[in-house]
Design an enzyme around this catalytic site. Structure first.
Site, PDB file in Angstrom:
ATOM      1  N   SER A  11      34.346  10.456 -54.578  1.00 57.24           N
ATOM      2  CA  SER A  11      34.775   9.457 -53.605  1.00 57.24           C
ATOM      3  C   SER A  11      34.820   8.033 -54.148  1.00 57.24           C
ATOM      4  O   SER A  11      35.503   7.189 -53.589  1.00 57.24           O
ATOM      5  CB  SER A  11      33.895   9.501 -52.353  1.00 57.24           C
ATOM      6  OG  SER A  11      32.596   9.039 -52.648  1.00 57.24           O
ATOM      7  N   LYS A  55      28.826   3.825 -51.725  1.00 57.47           N
ATOM      8  CA  LYS A  55      30.086   3.419 -51.089  1.00 57.47           C
ATOM      9  C   LYS A  55      30.388   1.959 -51.384  1.00 57.47           C
ATOM     10  O   LYS A  55      29.505   1.180 -51.707  1.00 57.47           O
ATOM     11  CB  LYS A  55      30.022   3.623 -49.564  1.00 57.47           C
ATOM     12  CG  LYS A  55      29.829   5.063 -49.145  1.00 57.47           C
ATOM     13  CD  LYS A  55      31.005   5.905 -49.555  1.00 57.47           C
ATOM     14  CE  LYS A  55      30.768   7.377 -49.219  1.00 57.47           C
ATOM     15  NZ  LYS A  55      31.821   8.220 -49.730  1.00 57.47           N
TER      16      LYS A  55
END
Length: 70
Positions: A11, A55
């Site tokens: 990701s 993230k």
């Protein structure tokens, strides 16, 4: 406190690839200020507190996140 962890997943590619070693500074924001757009953070995964997730901050309060075609 500074720690290191292996990245697992895609990701955050191409910035962080699966298998990369990520160094985590848990006190940086206490001494150097607030989170900014494009900062990378590590947090506890809500559904599995034993797992950390990595993230990127896409926007901060008051900012605008563009969406739609183009």
């Amino acid at each position: 406190m500074i720690s290191a962890s292996n990245a697992d997943g895609v990701s955050m590619e191409p910035t962080i690839k699966s298998g990369d070693i990520v160094v985590i500074d848990r006190f940086a924001y206490k001494y150097f200020g607030r989170l900014k757009k494009d900062d990378i953070v590590v947090a506890v995964q809500p559904v599995n507190p034993e797992v950390s997730i990595c993230k990127r901050i896409i926007e901060v309060p008051g900012g605008v996140v563009p969406y739609g075609p183009g």
